[in-house]
Scaffold this active site. Sequence first.
Site, PDB file in Angstrom:
ATOM      1  N   HIS A  50      28.962 -47.714 -24.252  1.00 19.31           N
ATOM      2  CA  HIS A  50      30.356 -47.705 -23.646  1.00 19.31           C
ATOM      3  C   HIS A  50      30.618 -49.176 -22.879  1.00 19.31           C
ATOM      4  CE1 HIS A  50      33.355 -47.140 -20.451  1.00 19.31           C
ATOM      5  NE2 HIS A  50      33.832 -46.514 -21.462  1.00 19.31           N
ATOM      6  N   CYS A 457      36.335 -51.274 -38.521  1.00 18.13           N
ATOM      7  CA  CYS A 457      36.425 -51.633 -37.245  1.00 18.13           C
ATOM      8  C   CYS A 457      35.552 -51.601 -35.967  1.00 18.13           C
ATOM      9  CB  CYS A 457      37.693 -50.769 -36.540  1.00 18.13           C
ATOM     10  SG  CYS A 457      37.346 -49.106 -36.734  1.00 18.13           S
TER      11      CYS A 457
HETATM   12  C1  PEP Z   1      33.261 -46.693 -34.409  1.00 15.02           C
HETATM   13  O1  PEP Z   1      32.546 -45.703 -34.472  1.00 15.02           O
HETATM   14  O2  PEP Z   1      32.622 -47.596 -35.194  1.00 15.02           O
HETATM   15  C2  PEP Z   1      34.564 -46.873 -33.900  1.00 15.02           C
HETATM   16  C3  PEP Z   1      35.181 -47.875 -33.988  1.00 15.02           C
HETATM   17  O3  PEP Z   1      34.723 -46.025 -33.113  1.00 15.02           O
HETATM   18  P1  PEP Z   1      34.085 -45.807 -31.603  1.00 15.02           P
HETATM   19  O4  PEP Z   1      33.312 -46.930 -31.490  1.00 15.02           O
HETATM   20  O5  PEP Z   1      35.513 -45.606 -30.682  1.00 15.02           O
HETATM   21  O6  PEP Z   1      33.627 -44.564 -31.742  1.00 15.02           O
END
Ligand code: PEP
Length: 502
Positions: A50, A457
Amino acid sequence: MLAFDADLAEAWGKAGKAVILLRPETKPDDVHGMVAAKGILTARGGATSHAAVVARQFGIPAVCGADALQIDLVARIVSTDKHSLKEGDLVSIDGAKGEAMVGAIPMVAPKYEDQPDLVTLLGWADEISARKTRKDAKDRPTRGLQVWANADYPKDAVRARAFGAQGIGLCRTEHMFFEEVRLPIVQRMILATDEAERQAALDDLLPFQRSDFEGIFKAMTGLPVIIRLIDPPLHEFLPAQEDLIERVTELHTKRNYTVLNVSEQHELEYKEGLLVSVHKMHEQNPMMGLRGIRLGIMLPGLIDMQVRAIFEAACDAKQQGFEPMPEVMIPLTGHVNELKMVQPKLEEIAKQVMAAKGVQVKYKFGTMIEVPRAALTAKAIAGVATFFSFGTNDLTQMTYGYSRDDAEKDFLLKYVEDGILPSNPFQKLDQDGVGQLIEIAVTQGRLARPDLEVGICGEHGGEPSSVAFCYRAGLNYVSCSPFRVPVARLAAAHAALGLAVN
Ligand code: PEP
Ligand code: MG
């Protein structure tokens, strides 16, 4: 100077002090302190923890997983075998090297805007990476690789555009839920005991979401904006179970030898009730539990509200002369039937809003590919979704079976040091394993839908060797933190030129 909790970091930050927020690890409800800090230092966590994800998003230097630090949150002291520092002491961090130093070191602020040569160079890079040199699954030339940005707030979208992003690849809507006025409404929605109460809370949340989305659409006018529907497990929006137990026990103990005052009595009643709800929602493996599309299925009112807010915002922006291009992204799909259940209803809401407003906007509905099964069944999924975005943080976690929150604090870094792994797969895409799933999903997805838009992403979207892989795999864009956009633009051009990137 060191601040040991988010509230203090926020207060000192607002008072103009340069704060380094020090935590064992950060949680979503620390975000207000993180954004007010000049740097973040955590004892636990790693590249996709996080703290790292949020820091990268906001361009804040961070050192995550400094396991030599022993933090005593009660005495407000942090120590290593050489040093012992207290709250308010000066430290400096180098997020690029992962170093923390005692005292204040001389620093230089990097600039992008005032460097015309760099702006020109990156313009050339975009021209090169946009060349139509690649072939898709049917051997037809595809668009070049673009660089988009992950941005949650209008101000991040403005910055992303200034750095040359050609779209928003991920807007994590839940980050907006943590702001001061909104969190109590979100908690009301989660703890509602009947549908009417829940709907009332959702109705109160809608205007907040709508105004954030409108700001992003205006900042990105004429460019695509992918907005992801709620993803994290709902307990993240409630106080931690351990903290509640501690406080309830404290108040019970006090009540045994004295009379509680009225506010303590109310607090006890409220927190006892909250504890029951938090306990009911507890999951052993929340990352594999009730989150993503599963949450959308169990709590449809929440995503209905989000889609309504997206389209109301898009219509309002269009009426003011902007050109919004919303793309609604459904997270964590594992089976096509999940999408079949959710997506048509959401598309219906979008159509209703546009009809009511008398405005039409161009839009797409698609999904994240974060679960290996989704990659393997991409052909079926692309029968419903009109775009894919690889969430490679979760896809790496689920392909390797390594927890993205825990692995980097112990075995993973040793694996890299000992050569068991060539690199940290949460930083550099694992091309052999995770990459193979991506290739399967791109090929299969485009068999079902030749014009399927495909991007990435996860945090890998700003890492040069992963960008090169995405180019070769035929993705349309990579999306990364606004601050990594210039590096990704250069990496995309290197990939298009066939230059090796490590
Ligand atoms: C991912 O899992 O790569 C993503 C972009 O979502 P998050 O990091 O919010 O789980
Ligand atoms: Mg994810």
